[in-house]
Write a protein that holds these residues in place. Structure first.
Motif, short mmCIF file in Angstrom:
data_model
loop_
_atom_site.label_atom_id
_atom_site.label_comp_id
_atom_site.label_asym_id
_atom_site.label_seq_id
_atom_site.Cartn_x
_atom_site.Cartn_y
_atom_site.Cartn_z
N PHE A 148 0.88 -1.17 0.00
CA PHE A 148 0.00 0.00 0.00
C PHE A 148 0.92 1.21 0.00
O PHE A 148 1.57 1.50 1.01
N THR A 149 1.00 1.89 -1.15
CA THR A 149 1.96 2.97 -1.32
C THR A 149 1.26 4.21 -1.87
O THR A 149 0.22 4.11 -2.54
N GLU A 150 1.87 5.36 -1.58
CA GLU A 150 1.28 6.63 -2.02
C GLU A 150 1.23 6.72 -3.53
O GLU A 150 0.28 7.26 -4.10
N GLN A 151 2.23 6.20 -4.20
CA GLN A 151 2.31 6.25 -5.65
C GLN A 151 2.20 4.84 -6.19
O GLN A 151 2.67 3.88 -5.59
N GLN A 152 1.53 4.70 -7.35
CA GLN A 152 1.44 3.38 -7.97
C GLN A 152 2.83 2.83 -8.22
O GLN A 152 3.76 3.56 -8.54
N GLY A 153 2.99 1.52 -8.05
CA GLY A 153 4.31 0.90 -8.07
C GLY A 153 5.09 1.14 -9.35
O GLY A 153 4.52 1.25 -10.44
N SER A 201 10.12 -0.43 -6.77
CA SER A 201 11.21 0.49 -6.48
C SER A 201 11.36 0.66 -4.98
O SER A 201 10.37 0.62 -4.22
N ASP A 202 12.59 0.87 -4.50
CA ASP A 202 12.84 0.93 -3.06
C ASP A 202 12.64 2.32 -2.47
O ASP A 202 12.84 2.51 -1.27
N ASP A 203 12.22 3.32 -3.28
CA ASP A 203 11.98 4.65 -2.74
C ASP A 203 10.48 4.92 -2.58
O ASP A 203 10.00 6.03 -2.81
N PHE A 204 9.74 3.92 -2.18
CA PHE A 204 8.30 4.04 -2.00
C PHE A 204 7.97 4.75 -0.69
O PHE A 204 8.79 4.78 0.24
N ARG A 205 6.76 5.29 -0.61
CA ARG A 205 6.22 5.80 0.66
C ARG A 205 4.98 4.98 1.00
O ARG A 205 3.97 5.03 0.30
N ASN A 256 8.39 2.84 4.74
CA ASN A 256 9.34 3.82 4.21
C ASN A 256 8.62 5.13 3.95
O ASN A 256 7.40 5.14 3.72
N ASP A 257 9.39 6.22 3.96
CA ASP A 257 8.82 7.55 3.77
C ASP A 257 9.17 8.14 2.41
O ASP A 257 9.03 9.34 2.19
N TYR A 265 7.53 5.98 9.66
CA TYR A 265 6.40 5.15 10.10
C TYR A 265 5.06 5.86 9.93
O TYR A 265 4.05 5.42 10.48
N ASP A 266 5.04 6.95 9.16
CA ASP A 266 3.81 7.69 8.90
C ASP A 266 3.17 7.14 7.63
O ASP A 266 3.60 7.46 6.52
N LEU A 267 2.16 6.29 7.78
CA LEU A 267 1.53 5.65 6.63
C LEU A 267 0.61 6.64 5.93
O LEU A 267 -0.15 7.36 6.59
N PRO A 268 0.62 6.72 4.58
CA PRO A 268 -0.27 7.66 3.87
C PRO A 268 -1.73 7.25 4.00
O PRO A 268 -2.05 6.07 4.19
N ARG A 269 -2.62 8.24 3.88
CA ARG A 269 -4.07 8.00 3.91
C ARG A 269 -4.63 7.75 2.51
O ARG A 269 -5.74 7.23 2.37
N VAL A 270 -3.89 8.14 1.48
CA VAL A 270 -4.32 7.95 0.09
C VAL A 270 -3.22 7.19 -0.63
O VAL A 270 -2.04 7.56 -0.55
#
Length: 577
Positions: A142-147, A156-160, A187-188, A261-266
């Protein structure tokens, strides 16, 4: 509850007590963090070897889920999802990678979703040559940006966001063979240097070990993010009994000190897989995402794990990271260059390909499992319809309360207008309104000549006019504030009502479509029965010599009817969902 007010009051008190206790525990947790410094999240989640029963997963909308049979998806297009790389669709499963070296596959939601608390249920299989360890693995994200394609299990290892990594590499820090494991990574958006082992493990928030590779049955995983806590359960026996795998502390508290450790809401949900020099087959049978935002309100646990007494076989027991030497607390993941071979040259590469061709076929879904899943989905639809009905009733009650408040405001304003009118008339009379004659001795009449001035408490016309204007201004301000508050309360109610009406119409349309399909099936069945009766009558008239041929024709007709009804049932299931 309306028939038992004492029970309702007691339950309400118990709920308030539990909420207060949860708040106190959270406060104590925060105090401990403040006194002792940051808690290492990699040691926060510990697995357990006891089994639990979990609350059935709530209904998941089609654009947030997919399941077999995949032939039902026209043209291989899954609504709300897109896939690529080496990913291919079979009728029973989605194959992210075959057991071939250096392959990558993925599937992601097409649109982002705004969500606070959620659950993911995944059915999968990972298998390869049992004589060798493997490179790579599979991950749920579950990431802020599509993989984006990368070396971290196909991402990619720079995910949020967060990734739940199923690593079957089998190599520890010192090169020893270890059991396949599951590790959660947050990851942030910064790049994780997998070459620096200490930096890589700082992003881990929990780990467990489980022998999920090469099982003959389908493996289930349930992943939940509720009230700032990440939890993972595994079912390695297809029994619907789950073993705890990962359970973290409140990561939202840690996020106050460390933004990783701040998980995105979207964000987007997805599944990726990658193979290395040695390869496994990575297969997904189904995935469903449920929104638990409302169910997890006030600290409630919508999954409600309930321990059971069934014993877990030793070969499928889930182990916590660090519980013994065979299950290290900080294993090297498959993307670490110190343990992942990029390629195999010459004869070794040929041996790897031969091993890939020898890999067993993933387990398939039986007809009974299809029917069981369909029945479960129907129960989910029924539960959702009851939920919509309850929300409609709550909306009607809210609208009734708003209407009562509006009527009370109108009545109050009418009374204020009448009072203002009375005050205005009094002002006009004191300002010389009427014929200007005042009876002697009446209020406001001039004193007689020579008579002493009588004391009076009457206010002047100017003071009365000023007070009236001030009162008008205050009433206007109060009316404007009240109207603004009412608009703010009514707007979300109208939005909720509109959404509920839309959901009701969609469900009614699906039920109507199902009814039409069943009606067509009944008519087709009646026509076939009529044709069979006609054939029987003809055979009786022609004599017993043709009975064998007629019997074969009847059997063929019945087989056609059975195939047609199964096809209609499959189509109706798809329309309903």
């Amino acid at each position: 509850w309306p028939a038992h007010p004492q029970l309702a009051a007691r339950l309400h008190c118990d709920r308030l007590t539990m909420a207060a206790l949860a708040a106190a525990l959270m406060s104590a947790d925060a105090s401990v963090l403040a006194l002792s410094g940051p808690l290492s999240p990699a040691t926060a989640g510990k697995g357990a070897d006891a089994q639990v029963d979990l609350t059935p997963m709530p209904y998941s909308p089609p654009k947030l889920s997919f399941s077999n049979p995949y032939k039902a998806y026209a043209g291989g297009n899954i609504p709300g999802w897109e896939y690529g790389g080496e990913t291919s669709l079979n009728n029973d499963y989605i194959m992210l990678t075959t057991a071939t070296s250096n392959k990558l596959g993925w599937i992601w939601t097409t649109e982002p979703i705004e969500i606070d608390d959620w659950e993911v249920q995944l059915e999968f299989h990972i298998g390869g040559d049992p004589r060798q360890s493997t490179g790579g693995g599979m991950a749920v994200w579950f990431t802020e940006q599509q993989g984006r394609a990368g070396a971290m299990y196909g991402q990619s290892d720079d995910f949020r966001g967060v990734g739940i990594l199923f690593d079957s590499y089998g190599g520890g820090e010192s090169g020893e063979r270890v059991e396949p494991f599951v590790v959660a990574v947050l990851n942030d958006g910064t790049s994780i240097d997998e070459g620096a082992h200490e930096q890589a493990v700082e992003h881990q928030v929990g780990i467990c070990y489980a022998a999920y590779r090469n099982l003959k049955n389908i493996v289930r995983a349930r992943i939940a993010w509720t009230n700032g806590q990440l939890r993972v359960w595994l079912d390695l026996t297809s029994s619907n009994h789950f073993q705890p795998c990962i359970e973290t502390v409140n990561l939202r508290e840690l996020a106050k000190q460390d933004k990783r450790y701040d998980l995105p809401r979207v964000g987007h949900f997805g599944v990726t897989a990658m193979t290395g020099a040695h390869a496994d087959t990575h297969v997904v049978y189904s995935l469903a995402v449920a929104n638990l935002t409302g169910a997890a309100r006030d600290g409630a646990d919508p999954l409600a794990p309930t321990p059971i007494s069934d014993q877990v076989p030793d070969d499928v027991r889930v182990h916590a990271g660090g519980e013994d030497a065979a299950h290290p607390e900080r294993p090297a993941v498959a993307t670490d260059p110190t343990v992942l071979e990029a390629h195999l040259p010459g004869e070794q590469n040929l041996q790897a390909d031969q091993a890939a061709h020898a890999t067993a076929v993933p387990p398939t879904t039986s007809e009974d499992e299809y029917l069981s899943r369909f029945a479960h989905e129907l129960l989910g639809v029924e539960a959702s319809m009851w939920e919509v009905h309850a929300q409609c009733n709550a909306s009607r009650a809210t609208l009734a309360d708003v209407r009562t408040d509006v009527l009370a405001l109108v009545a109050h304003r009418t009374a204020v207008d009448q009072r203002l009118q009375t005050l205005q008339e009094a002002v006009e009379r004191r300002g010389g309104g009427g014929d200007g004659l005042v009876a002697p001795g009446a209020p406001g009449a001039p004193a007689a000549p020579g008579a002493p001035a009588a004391p009076t408490n009457e206010v002047t016309a100017a003071e009365l006019s000023a007070n009236t204007e001030q009162l008008k201004s205050e009433l206007r301000d109060a009316a404007q504030k009240t109207q603004a508050a009412l608009r703010a309360e009514v707007a979300p109610v109208r939005t909720l009502q509109s959404g509920l009406e839309g959901r009701l119409k969609a469900v009614e349309a699906s039920v109507a479509e199902l009814s039409r399909g069943l009606g067509e099936a009944r008519r087709e069945g009646q026509e076939v029965r009529n044709a069979v009766n006609t054939l029987l009558e003809r055979s009786a008239a022609q004599g017993s010599g043709s009975l064998g041929l007629v019997g074969m024709g009847v059997c063929a007709q019945l087989l056609v009817v059975a195939a047609f009804l199964y096809y209609k049932a499959s189509n109706n299931k798809r329309h309903l969902l």
